[in-house]
Design a protein around this motif. Structure first.
Motif, short mmCIF file in Angstrom:
data_model
loop_
_atom_site.label_atom_id
_atom_site.label_comp_id
_atom_site.label_asym_id
_atom_site.label_seq_id
_atom_site.Cartn_x
_atom_site.Cartn_y
_atom_site.Cartn_z
N ALA A 42 0.83 -1.21 0.00
CA ALA A 42 0.00 0.00 0.00
C ALA A 42 0.87 1.25 0.00
O ALA A 42 0.58 2.23 -0.71
CB ALA A 42 -0.94 -0.01 1.20
N ALA A 43 1.94 1.25 0.78
CA ALA A 43 2.86 2.40 0.79
C ALA A 43 3.50 2.57 -0.58
O ALA A 43 3.65 3.70 -1.07
CB ALA A 43 3.93 2.20 1.87
N GLY A 44 3.87 1.46 -1.21
CA GLY A 44 4.44 1.53 -2.56
C GLY A 44 3.44 2.09 -3.56
O GLY A 44 3.79 2.90 -4.42
N ALA A 45 2.18 1.67 -3.47
CA ALA A 45 1.14 2.19 -4.36
C ALA A 45 0.92 3.68 -4.12
O ALA A 45 0.73 4.46 -5.07
CB ALA A 45 -0.15 1.42 -4.17
N TYR A 46 0.98 4.10 -2.87
CA TYR A 46 0.84 5.52 -2.53
C TYR A 46 1.99 6.33 -3.14
O TYR A 46 1.77 7.38 -3.76
CB TYR A 46 0.80 5.69 -1.02
#
Length: 107
Positions: A42-46
């Motif tokens: 999720a952090a990578g997608a953000y």
């Protein structure tokens, strides 16, 4: 700013897999790994949503999961859950690298 919907969906699926492993088998390692890798995805997608060139966290997370779950799949030959997660993670690696190649050719 375009959201990385595929990346966020992948993060939810990874987290849901960890939760399912805990609920069905009582596996605390599955829960912890699913939540940690889901949070990283999720952090990578953000990060990718804010800067399309910032794909390294997403690539590292999905690549690591592809390898780890691929090894588990080869040891057990059971598609669920290791084979499915290996497939999904491999598709994420392919999506990210294809996007990197596309941007490289456009520059």
């Amino acid at each position: 700013m375009a959201l990385d919907w595929i990346g966020f969906t992948y993060a939810v699926l990874v987290s849901a897999g960890g939760i399912t492993g805990y609920v069905k088998a009582g596996s605390v390692p599955s829960l912890v790994a699913g939540l940690v890798f889901g949070l990283l995805a999720a952090a990578g997608a953000y990060l990718t949503s804010h800067n399309p060139k910032n794909v390294w966290l997403s690539l590292g997370t999905s690549g690591t999961l592809a390898v780890l779950m691929g090894i588990r799949f080869l040891n057990s030959w059971k598609f669920m859950p290791a084979g499915l997660m290996c497939l999904l993670s491999g598709l994420m690696v392919w999506k990210i690298t294809a996007g990197m190649m596309k941007r490289q050719h456009q520059s």
